[in-house]
Design a protein around this motif. Structure first.
Motif, mmCIF file in Angstrom:
data_model
loop_
_atom_site.group_PDB
_atom_site.id
_atom_site.type_symbol
_atom_site.label_atom_id
_atom_site.label_comp_id
_atom_site.label_asym_id
_atom_site.label_seq_id
_atom_site.Cartn_x
_atom_site.Cartn_y
_atom_site.Cartn_z
ATOM 1 N N LEU A 212 28.903 42.190 -15.256
ATOM 2 C CA LEU A 212 28.116 43.165 -14.515
ATOM 3 C C LEU A 212 26.725 42.615 -14.241
ATOM 4 O O LEU A 212 26.093 42.013 -15.114
ATOM 5 C CB LEU A 212 28.014 44.473 -15.307
ATOM 6 C CG LEU A 212 29.339 45.151 -15.653
ATOM 7 C CD1 LEU A 212 29.096 46.360 -16.544
ATOM 8 C CD2 LEU A 212 30.081 45.561 -14.387
ATOM 9 N N ASP A 213 26.226 42.853 -13.031
ATOM 10 C CA ASP A 213 24.876 42.410 -12.710
ATOM 11 C C ASP A 213 23.858 43.338 -13.385
ATOM 12 O O ASP A 213 24.196 44.459 -13.800
ATOM 13 C CB ASP A 213 24.660 42.389 -11.191
ATOM 14 C CG ASP A 213 24.768 43.767 -10.574
ATOM 15 O OD1 ASP A 213 23.800 44.541 -10.664
ATOM 16 O OD2 ASP A 213 25.846 44.080 -10.015
ATOM 17 N N PRO A 214 22.615 42.893 -13.532
ATOM 18 C CA PRO A 214 21.626 43.681 -14.261
ATOM 19 C C PRO A 214 21.414 45.094 -13.722
ATOM 20 O O PRO A 214 21.273 46.046 -14.503
ATOM 21 C CB PRO A 214 20.344 42.842 -14.136
ATOM 22 C CG PRO A 214 20.833 41.436 -13.983
ATOM 23 C CD PRO A 214 22.090 41.552 -13.171
ATOM 24 N N VAL A 215 21.416 45.268 -12.411
ATOM 25 C CA VAL A 215 21.181 46.598 -11.845
ATOM 26 C C VAL A 215 22.342 47.528 -12.169
ATOM 27 O O VAL A 215 22.136 48.711 -12.485
ATOM 28 C CB VAL A 215 20.949 46.508 -10.319
ATOM 29 C CG1 VAL A 215 20.972 47.895 -9.686
ATOM 30 C CG2 VAL A 215 19.622 45.827 -10.029
ATOM 31 N N THR A 216 23.555 47.029 -12.106
ATOM 32 C CA THR A 216 24.722 47.856 -12.457
ATOM 33 C C THR A 216 24.645 48.289 -13.913
ATOM 34 O O THR A 216 24.889 49.460 -14.242
ATOM 35 C CB THR A 216 26.023 47.078 -12.204
ATOM 36 O OG1 THR A 216 26.116 46.765 -10.811
ATOM 37 C CG2 THR A 216 27.233 47.906 -12.629
#
Length: 390
Positions: free
Chosen positions: A309-313
């Motif tokens: 998962l990317d940081p914003v997600t």
């Protein structure tokens, strides 16, 4: 000579999904299935293999909670529960005072297994009572009656150290006084925890078909809000305040396992359809029992998808989950998860704060009692995704 002190391993939760039920309830959209027979030996072997894969992927941790969900995990043989618990302890080790919960139907047949399940290591039961009215239970498709459920509850309270049970309200035509009387009766049974859910019409369920055909109508927004407010007031007055949108407990008796989800801690999920979050990686198991079993036989695990998962997600998930809690979320942590990116709309936050829907206590963002009634709307306006709210 000095020696380095090993850091305490970060806590970890384990979810085990048992997908089988005696029958499918008309409101249920969980991953549950009805089968004429289950090869218990094969299922135990497959669950242990799925578990071993997760232990290899996430070593050197210590389990703080385990949750057997479903489906109806009280249909599992106690020997399978014991085998899973023994393997989990061998792979990771148990934290002191580990919470081990198993969901159960309150039927006499399953209640007869409670003592064996406790001997296997289960120390907390969550009973799907769902209503304290026989007509309502029939409407909800439940196989038990009120008297049978109460006998099962009494058995559970005598066997397990901790007990919770579920009720569904905002049923069609349910007047507020009737729900208040039912809730007062439920509180009187003295459990430390209650999960109280408003009936929702989920796609793919029989109730969804009935509602689409105009044969089923649940209370409108105003009536549902009245029921929600009354629920919060009565449980708080009884010493079981809401610590999450639908969950109520005596202080200290909150579900530690579910708090791991809402506080966005690491958890591993095994069994058909189980989800996991381990160190920023999302895992999803195959849903259909036969497909999951085939995948375990073929690959040694039942994973269908695994995604970093990317940081914003990650930050968005942590924010949306955490705002369900009475304690709220630490915005400093949210910003750190997002890699320094701002995740809340401060203009909207200020407006909603003046409206009494949310409040800031230092860096902690908290949805108020008034805001809890409008949680979905609050989240849409406050949470920033892709540079915009909502």
């Amino acid at each position: 000579m000095s020696s380095a002190i090993s850091p305490t391993p970060a806590p970890l939760a384990l979810y085990v999904h048992w997908p089988f039920c005696v029958s499918k309830c008309p409101y249920c959209d969980f991953n549950s299935h009805v089968r004429e027979s289950v090869d218990q030996a094969a299922w135990q072997k497959a669950l242990l293999a799925d578990l071993a894969h997760e232990a290899e992927a996430l070593p050197d941790r210590r389990l703080t909670s385990i949750f057997f969900g479903g489906g109806t995990p009280s249909l599992m043989p106690p020997a399978t529960v014991a085998a899973i618990l023994n393997a989990a302890e061998r792979h990771w080790g148990f934290a002191e005072g580990i919470e081990i919960t198993l969901e159960a139907n309150p039927s006499s047949v399953e209640a007869a297994r409670f003592a064996d399940l406790a001997a296997a290591g289960v120390n907390r039961a969550s009973l799907g009572v769902q209503a304290l009215d026989d007509e309502a239970l029939h409407f909800l498709g439940r196989a038990h009656g009120v008297d049978e459920a109460l006998r099962a509850l009494q058995t559970a309270q005598g066997v397990f150290g901790r007990v919770s049970f579920d009720l569904i309200y905002a049923r069609p035509g349910q007047p507020l006084p009737d729900w208040e009387a039912e809730l007062s009766r439920a509180i009187g049974y003295g459990t430390e925890h209650l999960s109280l859910y408003q009936l929702t019409i989920e796609p793919g369920t029989r109730f969804h078909t009935e509602a689409a055909a105009g044969r089923l109508t649940i209370p409108d927004g105003d009536a549902a809000a009245d029921l929600f407010e009354a629920t919060r007031q009565r449980t708080a007055a009884a010493g079981l305040p809401a610590y999450e949108t639908s969950n109520h407990a005596r202080p200290g008796a909150e579900s530690r396992h579910n708090l791991t989800y809402w506080r966005y801690g690491d958890y591993v999920g095994v069994g058909p359809g189980a989800h996991g979050r381990r160190e920023g990686v999302a895992t999803v198991r195959r849903k259909k029992p036969e497909n999951w079993m085939a995948a375990v036989d073929r690959n040694g695990h039942g994973i269908e998808a695994e995604e970093t998962l990317d940081p914003v997600t990650r930050a968005t998930e942590a924010l949306v989950m955490g705002l369900r809690l009475r304690e709220g979320v630490d915005l400093t942590r949210i910003t750190a998860l997002a890699g320094g990116r701002e995740m809340v709309n401060h203009a909207t936050l200020d407006t909603m704060s003046r409206q009494g829907l949310i409040r800031l206590e230092g860096n902690r963002l908290i949805v108020t009692e008034a805001g809890a009634l409008l949680l979905d709307a609050v989240l849409r306006e406050v949470v920033v995704t892709d540079g915009v709210p909502g």
